[in-house]
Design a protein around this motif. Sequence first.
Motif, short mmCIF file in Angstrom:
data_model
loop_
_atom_site.label_atom_id
_atom_site.label_comp_id
_atom_site.label_asym_id
_atom_site.label_seq_id
_atom_site.Cartn_x
_atom_site.Cartn_y
_atom_site.Cartn_z
N UNK A 103 0.79 -1.12 0.08
CA UNK A 103 -0.14 -0.08 -0.05
C UNK A 103 0.94 1.19 -0.06
N UNK A 104 1.88 1.18 0.76
CA UNK A 104 2.76 2.53 0.67
C UNK A 104 3.34 2.66 -0.65
N UNK A 105 3.89 1.53 -1.30
CA UNK A 105 4.60 1.51 -2.33
C UNK A 105 3.83 2.23 -3.50
N UNK A 106 2.53 2.05 -3.65
CA UNK A 106 1.71 2.36 -4.67
C UNK A 106 0.71 3.48 -4.27
N UNK A 107 0.88 4.32 -3.15
CA UNK A 107 0.29 5.48 -2.77
C UNK A 107 0.27 6.67 -4.02
N UNK A 108 -0.87 7.05 -4.19
CA UNK A 108 -0.82 8.17 -5.20
C UNK A 108 -1.28 9.41 -4.91
N UNK A 109 -1.26 9.68 -3.55
CA UNK A 109 -1.44 11.13 -3.05
C UNK A 109 -0.76 11.36 -1.90
#
Length: 510
Positions: A103-109
Amino acid sequence: MTTSTFRNANHVEDARRPGRWLALSVLVLAVLLVAVDATVLGLATPFLSEDLKPSGTQLLWIGDVYSFVIAGLLVSMGSLGDRIGRKKLLLIGATAFGALSVLNAYATSPETMIVARALLGIAGATLMPSTLALIRNLFQDPRERSLAIGIWGAMASAGAAVGPVVGGFLLEHFWWGSVFLINLPVMAVLVLVGIKLIPESKNENPGPWDLTSVVLSLVGVIGIVYAVKELATHGPSLDATVAGLGGAVALTWFVRRQLTLPAPLLDMRLFRHRGFSSAVLADLLTILGLSGLVFFLSQFFQLVQGRRPLEAGLAELPAAIGAVTAGLVAGVVARRFSVRSVVAGGLAAVGLSLAVLTTLDPHTGYPMLGASLLVVGVGAGFAFTVTADVILSSVPKEQAGAASAVSETAYELGAALGIAVLGSIVTGVYRGFTPPAGVPSDIATAAHESLGGAVEAADGLAPGTAAALVSSAQEAFVDGLRIASGVGAAVLLVTAVAAWFLLKGQKLEK
C-alpha cells in the motif's frame, strides 16, 4: 540435589537452548526492517515530492507519522504479546507489515501516503517489543543475553543508517515505491523460518488487556508529539495547545489507571528504579540525535551537494559501521568499566558530533562529515545497547514484553522527535529565506515549502534566476541544519552529564 544446584542446572539448560542463535538471526531481520523503514524515506523524499507534490507539512507527516504511531502503540502491543504470545504477535505483525508495504509503495497522493505510513506503524508496533521480549526468554545466561541484545541493538541502531544505503541503491534502479517492496521477501523469510525456529513465550497469568489504557496511551503520545512538532514549526497555536493539553491529560489518566489496575498494561512502578528510568531517557535522546542527523544529512548530500541517491546512502554508512561495532562489544565494555561511563560516553560522543555540524556549509568536505557520522554511530551503539540491557534485566521475564515496549517506545519516540523537533527547526529557518528578484510568487511559494520543492520549481526559470533561487534555498537549509545540530548537541551533552550521575552504581548481570 539442593535447590541452588537445581536452579543452576536449569539456568545452564535454558542458556544452551538449541537453535537460539538461529532464532536470533530471524528476530533481528524484523528489527532491521522496522528501523530501516523509519529512515529509508530520507533519500526518497525528493522523488516522492516530485511525484506526489506534498506540502511541507505533509512531507513532515509522511516522514514521522510512522514513528508517531509506533511510539503510541508499543506499550499496548508489548503487553498484548505478553498475553497472547510474543511469537504469535510477531508473525501476525510481520504478515501485516509485508502487506501494508505494498500500500505504501503504490500510494497516489500525500493523504494516502500518510495513512499508509500510519498503518505500517501499527504493524511495526507489533514487531519491535516482541523481538526483544523473545530474546529475554531465549537467552537466560546474562553474558549471552548481553551479546544477543548487542546484536539486536546493533541492528536497531544500524537500521537508521542502512536505510539510506538500501534506499539509494533502489532509487538508482527503480521508482521510489521500491523502498517499501523490499520488505516483502524479508518478511516472508521471517514468517516461514520463524514458525520453525522461534519458541513461543508469554505471561501465564497476564490478566485482561485493557482497551481504555490502549486508547489513552495512543492519544497521549501522539498528542504530545504533535504539539511539539507544531510549536517548533509554527509557534504557539490553538491546535498545538489543544493537542498538547489533550495528550498530557491522556497520559496522566493512563499513569493513574495503571497504578490502580490489578493487571496493568505497563507496571509504572518500574520507573521507581533509577537505573530503569535513566536508561529509558538515555535511549530516547540517543536515537533523537541519530535519526534526526541521518534524515537531514540524506537531503543535504543529495539536494545541497548534488550526490546521487546511492552515493548519498553510502556516504552515511560510517554511522551503521560504528553502531554495529559498538553494539557487539558494548556489554563487555560496560562490565569492564561501568554502565554509566559507557552510556554517558556514548551520549557525549553523539552530542559532540552534532556540535561539529554547527560549522557545516554547502561545501563541507566528506572527511569531516564521515568522521562525525562514525562517531555518532559508535556513541549510539554503546548507549542504546547498554540501556536496552539495563531495561530488560530490571524485570522478571514474565514482564519482558512490557519492559521491551518501554525501551522500544523510547527508541521510536526518539526517532519521531528527532525528525519532528530538529526537522521543524530546519523547516522554520528554511522558510525564512528571501527568493531572488524576478521569481514569480507562485514559484516562490512552492520553493518555500521544502528544499526539494525549490529545486523542482527552479526548473521553469531562466538559468541564472534558477541557480540563484536554488543557491538561496540551499543556504537557508544549511542554516537551519546548523541551528538544529546545535540544539541537538546541547540536549545530548546535558543528558550525558545527567546519565553519569543517575546511572551511578548500575551494573549489568554477571
